[in-house]
Structure formats: structure tokens, C-alpha cells
Scaffold this motif. Structure first.
Motif, PDB file in Angstrom:
ATOM      1  N   LYS A 143      -0.534  19.957   1.693  1.00 14.12           N
ATOM      2  CA  LYS A 143       0.441  20.074   0.615  1.00 14.12           C
ATOM      3  C   LYS A 143      -0.177  20.898  -0.522  1.00 14.12           C
ATOM      4  O   LYS A 143      -1.402  20.968  -0.580  1.00 14.12           O
ATOM      5  CB  LYS A 143       0.886  18.700   0.144  1.00 14.12           C
ATOM      6  N   HIS A 173      -1.155  12.805   2.944  1.00 11.46           N
ATOM      7  CA  HIS A 173      -2.189  11.806   3.242  1.00 11.46           C
ATOM      8  C   HIS A 173      -1.738  10.373   2.951  1.00 11.46           C
ATOM      9  O   HIS A 173      -2.334   9.436   3.452  1.00 11.46           O
ATOM     10  CB  HIS A 173      -3.519  12.146   2.544  1.00 11.46           C
ATOM     11  N   TYR A 174      -0.622  10.209   2.215  1.00  7.84           N
ATOM     12  CA  TYR A 174      -0.136   8.841   2.008  1.00  7.84           C
ATOM     13  C   TYR A 174       0.270   8.182   3.324  1.00  7.84           C
ATOM     14  O   TYR A 174       0.194   6.974   3.468  1.00  7.84           O
ATOM     15  CB  TYR A 174       1.012   8.822   0.986  1.00  7.84           C
ATOM     16  N   LYS A 177      -2.495   6.176   4.977  1.00  2.00           N
ATOM     17  CA  LYS A 177      -3.047   4.973   4.335  1.00  2.00           C
ATOM     18  C   LYS A 177      -2.688   3.748   5.169  1.00  2.00           C
ATOM     19  O   LYS A 177      -1.555   3.618   5.654  1.00  2.00           O
ATOM     20  CB  LYS A 177      -2.505   4.832   2.912  1.00  2.00           C
ATOM     21  N   GLU A 211      -2.168   6.161 -11.658  1.00  2.00           N
ATOM     22  CA  GLU A 211      -3.553   6.648 -11.611  1.00  2.00           C
ATOM     23  C   GLU A 211      -4.163   6.568 -13.001  1.00  2.00           C
ATOM     24  O   GLU A 211      -3.447   6.680 -13.992  1.00  2.00           O
ATOM     25  CB  GLU A 211      -3.572   8.104 -11.148  1.00  2.00           C
ATOM     26  N   ARG A 218      -7.954  20.371 -12.473  1.00  2.00           N
ATOM     27  CA  ARG A 218      -6.875  20.976 -11.676  1.00  2.00           C
ATOM     28  C   ARG A 218      -5.711  21.445 -12.538  1.00  2.00           C
ATOM     29  O   ARG A 218      -4.595  21.627 -12.052  1.00  2.00           O
ATOM     30  CB  ARG A 218      -6.349  19.968 -10.668  1.00  2.00           C
ATOM     31  N   TYR A 221      -3.265  24.374 -11.399  1.00  2.00           N
ATOM     32  CA  TYR A 221      -2.314  23.997 -10.342  1.00  2.00           C
ATOM     33  C   TYR A 221      -1.293  23.001 -10.890  1.00  2.00           C
ATOM     34  O   TYR A 221      -0.087  23.156 -10.738  1.00  2.00           O
ATOM     35  CB  TYR A 221      -3.061  23.394  -9.138  1.00  2.00           C
ATOM     36  N   ASP A 230       4.136  17.274  -7.505  1.00  2.00           N
ATOM     37  CA  ASP A 230       2.825  16.864  -7.009  1.00  2.00           C
ATOM     38  C   ASP A 230       2.901  15.527  -6.263  1.00  2.00           C
ATOM     39  O   ASP A 230       2.183  15.321  -5.289  1.00  2.00           O
ATOM     40  CB  ASP A 230       1.850  16.749  -8.189  1.00  2.00           C
ATOM     41  N   MET A 231       3.733  14.620  -6.727  1.00  2.00           N
ATOM     42  CA  MET A 231       3.733  13.272  -6.145  1.00  2.00           C
ATOM     43  C   MET A 231       5.087  12.826  -5.579  1.00  2.00           C
ATOM     44  O   MET A 231       5.138  12.190  -4.536  1.00  2.00           O
ATOM     45  CB  MET A 231       3.325  12.238  -7.217  1.00  2.00           C
ATOM     46  N   HIS A 235       4.545  12.340  -1.583  1.00  2.00           N
ATOM     47  CA  HIS A 235       4.024  10.990  -1.344  1.00  2.00           C
ATOM     48  C   HIS A 235       5.064   9.887  -1.616  1.00  2.00           C
ATOM     49  O   HIS A 235       5.275   8.997  -0.798  1.00  2.00           O
ATOM     50  CB  HIS A 235       2.799  10.713  -2.223  1.00  2.00           C
ATOM     51  N   LYS A 326      -0.318   9.905 -14.432  1.00  4.69           N
ATOM     52  CA  LYS A 326      -1.769  10.004 -14.632  1.00  4.69           C
ATOM     53  C   LYS A 326      -2.122   9.328 -15.955  1.00  4.69           C
ATOM     54  O   LYS A 326      -1.283   9.201 -16.836  1.00  4.69           O
ATOM     55  CB  LYS A 326      -2.180  11.470 -14.706  1.00  4.69           C
ATOM     56  N   ARG A 331      -5.513   1.999 -11.834  1.00  7.35           N
ATOM     57  CA  ARG A 331      -5.186   2.667 -10.580  1.00  7.35           C
ATOM     58  C   ARG A 331      -4.571   1.607  -9.683  1.00  7.35           C
ATOM     59  O   ARG A 331      -5.241   0.662  -9.250  1.00  7.35           O
ATOM     60  CB  ARG A 331      -6.447   3.224  -9.926  1.00  7.35           C
ATOM     61  N   GLN A 364      -3.064   0.274  -2.751  1.00  7.35           N
ATOM     62  CA  GLN A 364      -4.441   0.488  -3.172  1.00  7.35           C
ATOM     63  C   GLN A 364      -4.597   0.126  -4.635  1.00  7.35           C
ATOM     64  O   GLN A 364      -3.624   0.268  -5.372  1.00  7.35           O
ATOM     65  CB  GLN A 364      -4.851   1.952  -2.970  1.00  7.35           C
TER      66      GLN A 364
END
Ligand code: BG6
Length: 479
Positions: A143, A173-174, A177, A211, A218, A221, A230-231, A235, A326, A331, A364
Motif C-alpha cells: 500500500k 498488513h492488518y 494480524k 496510535e 514520513r 508522504y 493512509d488508514m 486497514h 496519531k 496505542r 493490539q
């Protein structure tokens, strides 16, 4: 059980993702005995580097990110003996024949495009031209898969000139998990939940991915993306799909992805009053978002909260609140399914004393699940009700080894080698997610609204609390 022998080429082999996730993940799988002795891992990037120097870089990455409990010099050397390096120019001809010589055509070849999407087409074309692609070839793309619907379509079109959909692994990648996969096991492996999993019994759902980090290095980006791109587009959308989808007829890549796609397509457009965008302010010792991205006029959001609706038979009328940001207070990522109150108060509680059951799926940290149930308070005080959690922390219930679950990336890379696409996004899914996201972004770009400022270490802007408050609900605490 080791996977079949393979050649894995990591384009962007000296980049941040390779150092932090891909190479340490491969080492952990090697440690677990899952890599065959004749696997080849080839780092590729633009600048010349002798094999030995690359191996030293990989060793440092392992020591920084994968060593815990796996500190064994002989094993690290064993892993490094599988690793080599080739300098290739993604947009030119340099290095390609050398790389081609390393590839064994009769084995599985996996090419990991850990580079910006603008290079995907060049890489795909050259792999073909140099006859490095065959039936057993898979490509892995990171991504962001595009920046909007149009660019995602272009990417799909380009990749499909050279590879079939069955060869393209779009990583989110989510999906790798542990608890995210467990969500499917809980839903479809038990009879207990599924009959209640609908608008009749579920009051609302909350999905939180919080988070504590800022956008740090970053900024360039991130400022072009924001939390939505982004999320949310990837995700959070995947989490939403798994929580809301119909049971697939089989745990098979297309069956699962067909069901997810239906959820995305059934998502309603979101009106502006159901969206709160935020940007973190600075505090003592903490830079503000503006400083991090070096642009005081930036209108990009580092926090977003939204109320969503899925227009289908199962979910009509049940709001799904999602938020991510963020620099929040902890987290913590979780999905909470909040069930309705019992219809009648047998014990005479006041309405606002009655709360529904809540199933919390904790992604998480501290993976696990807990179900809040109402019981009688112990003791002689009559029928006083209290709520207690039925708690299942994986580490406590299954022992410490269960807590040592493979990182999302290592699991997904092994799935690539095995040829299992279930946990990867299909092209039409990525496009459908953009088709839903684009008008929302266009709407606030047109209005030019400033995101609301929030304090670092908070739960986001106050307006996000109001999103639920105004409907008599409240966010769970972020902890
Ligand atoms: C990435 C985003 O995809 O996911 C990052 O680009 C974010 O901005 C990260 O921090 C979160 O991943 P995780 O696994 O740490 O929750």
C-alpha cells in the motif's frame, strides 16, 4: 513445516520496510524452521553494494527488530547465507541480466515491490522482458495502492498487462494480524454470535485504531494522504469488512473476497456532519502536525472519526463508528460490538443503568477478546446488577507461546510463497474502497475545512465525542 523452495526478490531491499519488517520477518520464519535450506532471498535496489555489505545491513536489521529470544550466531549466519544483493535500475536496463541469473525458473518466484507505486509498471515490464516470470511467479505490492480510484485503476490495468489477478498479492498488513483472523474464527466457528450479529441485536459497532506516534519522518508522504487514505481506505475498511460480511461458503480466497466486496459496495456515502477530522497540536517536547510536515497551511487530517452505515438487510440502521489517529493517548486497536439492552427491565433498573453486552476484540496490544456480561453483585444486597468481563487474553488463556504470534508481515509473506491469496486484497476490492472514499475526500477538499486541533495524548478533538454523544452513545476509552 517448511514451505516449498523459492526465490524471493525484494525490490527496495535496503528500504525502511525491508529493514523493519520483511527481512526480520523472514529471519523469524527461518528460526521457526519454515524456510527451506535452499531458499534464496535477493535484495535489490538502485545502488551498488557488495553482498557482504548487504548481509551486514540485514544482520543489523535482525539484531534491531527480530532478535528477542532468537539470538543464535550460527542461525543468523545460516539465514544470511540465503541472502544476496543485486543492484538494478527499475527504469533502465542495468542489473537485470545479473538478477535473472539468480532466478531458478522451475521454482516459486516471489517479487516484492517494496517501492513507490510509480515504479510498479516498470518492474512488472522488466520482469517479463527478462523472462523472470512464469506460472509460479507472484508479485507482492505494498500500500498505498493508488491515491484515488483513477490511479488504482491505472495500477490494476498496468499490472494485469503482465500478471494475472491470481499472481498479484496486494498487501494490507492488518489482514495478517492474529486477532483479525481470529475475528473470522469467532464469527464463523461458533453458533453463539452469528444469530445476534445483525441490526436487530447490535446497537452499534466501534472500530478504533489509535496510535501514539506522530507522522515523524514520513511527513512528505503522510501530508499527501492523511488518515483517510493512509488508514481508513485500507486497514479500517478491511476490519469493517470482516466484522460485517456474510459468512463465505468456504474459507477460500475468492469466496472471502466476494463477501468483503459486497460490504464495501453497500457502504452509504457519508454526509459532512458525520465526519470529524483532526490535526494534532504541539505540546512541551512534542512537535505539532504542522511542524512535522513543515507546512503551516496543511489541511490534512491526522485523526478522523466517522459514522458509517451499511445499506443491507443485516445492518440497516446499525451505525458503525470508526476512528483512527496519531498522537493519541495510547496505542490501542479494538473492535467493540455493542449489543442492545434487554427489551424489558425485569429487575427494575432505570433505563440508563442498563447497558448491553459488549464484545471487544482487541487487536493490539494484548491481543484477545472479552465479553461484558451483567451478573448479580455478590452479597446480601438484593438483586443488584453489575457488569463483569468474561476475559480471554490469548496470553493468559493459551500460555505465553500463544502471545508470541507471528508478525503480520511474516505470516503474509509465507502465504505468498504458499500461493494463498485469502488475506490479500483483490483488485476490485481496492477499487471499490477508493470509489467510496473519493467523494468524501472531494467533499472536504471543496469546502477547504480546517481539521480541528487536538492535544497530543488526548482522545482526539472534542467533536469526535459529540458524534456519539448526540445519539446517547459514547466511545470506549482508548487504553
Ligand atoms: C501503516 C500506515 O500502513 O500502518 C502507518 O501507513 C501506520 O501510518 C501503520 O502507523 C500502523 O500499523 P500497525 O501495525 O503499527 O498498527
Amino acid at each position: 513445516i517448511p514451505v516449498d523452495p523459492f526465490d524471493l526478490v525484494i525490490f527496495g531491499g535496503t528500504g525502511d520496510l525491508a529493514r523493519r519488517k520483511i527481512l526480520p520477518g523472514l529471519y523469524r520464519r527461518y528460526w521457526a524452521g519454515q524456510l527451506p535450506d535452499d531458499a534464496r532471498i535477493v535484495g535489490a535496489s538502485r545502488h551498488e553494494m557488495p553482498d557482504e555489505e548487504y548481509r551486514a545491513m540485514v544482520r543489523a536489521a535482525i539484531e534491531e527488530f527480530a532478535i528477542e529470544g532468537r539470538d543464535d550466531a550460527a542461525r543468523i549466519d545460516g539465514f544470511l547465507s540465503l541472502v544476496s544483493f543485486v543492484a538494478v535500475d527499475a527504469t533502465g536496463e542495468a542489473g537485470w541480466s545479473e538478477l535473472a541469473e539468480k532466478i531458478r525458473p522451475d521454482l516459486i518466484q516471489a517479487y516484492y515491490f517494496s517501492v513507490g507505486p510509480s515504479l510498479f509498471g516498470d518492474l512488472a515490464e522488466r520482469l517479463h522482458k527478462h523472462k523472470m516470470a512464469g506460472k509460479e511467479t507472484r508479485i507482492v505490492v505494498e500500500k498505498p495502492f493508488g491515491h484515488d480510484l483513477e490511479s488504482a485503476r491505472d495500477l490494476n490495468r498496468t499490472l494485469r498487462c503482465y500478471f494475472s489477478e491470481e499472481q498479484i498479492y496486494r498487501i494490507d498488513h492488518y489482514l495478517g494480524k492474529e486477532t483479525v483472523q481470529n475475528l473470522m474464527a469467532v464469527r464463523f466457528g461458533n453458533v453463539l454470535f452469528e444469530p445476534l450479529w445483525n441490526a436487530l441485536y447490535v446497537d452499534h459497532i466501534q472500530i478504533t485504531v489509535a496510535e501514539t506516534v506522530g507522522v515523524g519522518g514520513r511527513g512528505a508522504y503522510y501530508d499527501r494522504s492523511g488518515a483517510m487514505r493512509d488508514m481508513v481506505q485500507n486497514h479500517m475498511m478491511q476490519l469493517l469488512c470482516l466484522i460485517a460480511m456474510e459468512p463465505p461458503y468456504h474459507f477460500d480466497p475468492d469466496a472471502v473476497r466476494d463477501e468483503k466486496l459486497k460490504v464495501i459496495r453497500a457502504l452509504d456515502p457519508v454526509p459532512p456532519e458525520d465526519i470529524v477530522r483532526g490535526q494534532y497540536a504541539g505540546a512541551e517536547g512534542i512537535e505539532s502536525y504542522f511542524t512535522d510536515v513543515e507546512d503551516e497551511a496543511s489541511l490534512t487530517e491526522s485523526f478522523i472519526a466517522m459514522k458509517l452505515h451499511i445499506s443491507n438487510w443485516r445492518w440497516k440502521g446499525t451505525p458503525i463508528y470508526v476512528r483512527t489517529g496519531k498522537r493519541l493517548k495510547a496505542r490501542a486497536s479494538e473492535i467493540a460490538v455493542v449489543f442492545k439492552h434487554p427489551p424489558h427491565s425485569v429487575f427494575g433498573q432505570k433505563t440508563n443503568d442498563r447497558r448491553g453486552n459488549v464484545l471487544v476484540i482487541r487487536l493490539q496490544p494484548n491481543e484477545g477478546m472479552n465479553l461484558r456480561v451483567t451478573i448479580k453483585e455478590p452479597g446480601p444486597g438484593g438483586m443488584r446488577l453489575i457488569e463483569v468481563p468474561l476475559d480471554m487474553s490469548f496470553a493468559e488463556a493459551l500460555g505465553p507461546e500463544a502471545a508470541d504470534v507471528p508478525d503480520a508481515y511474516e505470516r503474509l509473506i509465507m502465504d505468498v510463497i504458499r500461493g494463498n491469496q485469502t488475506l490479500f486484497m483483490r483488485g476490485d476490492e481496492a477499487e471499490a474502497a477508493w470509489a467510496w472514499t473519493d467523494p468524501i475526500i472531494a467533499q472536504w477538499e471543496e469546502q477547504g475545512d480546517r481539521p480541528k486541533l487536538y492535544d497530543p495524548g488526548s482522545t482526539g478533538p472534542e467533536e469526535s465525542l459529540m458524534l456519539l454523544y448526540r445519539e446517547g452513545r459514547r466511545w470506549r476509552d482508548i487504553q
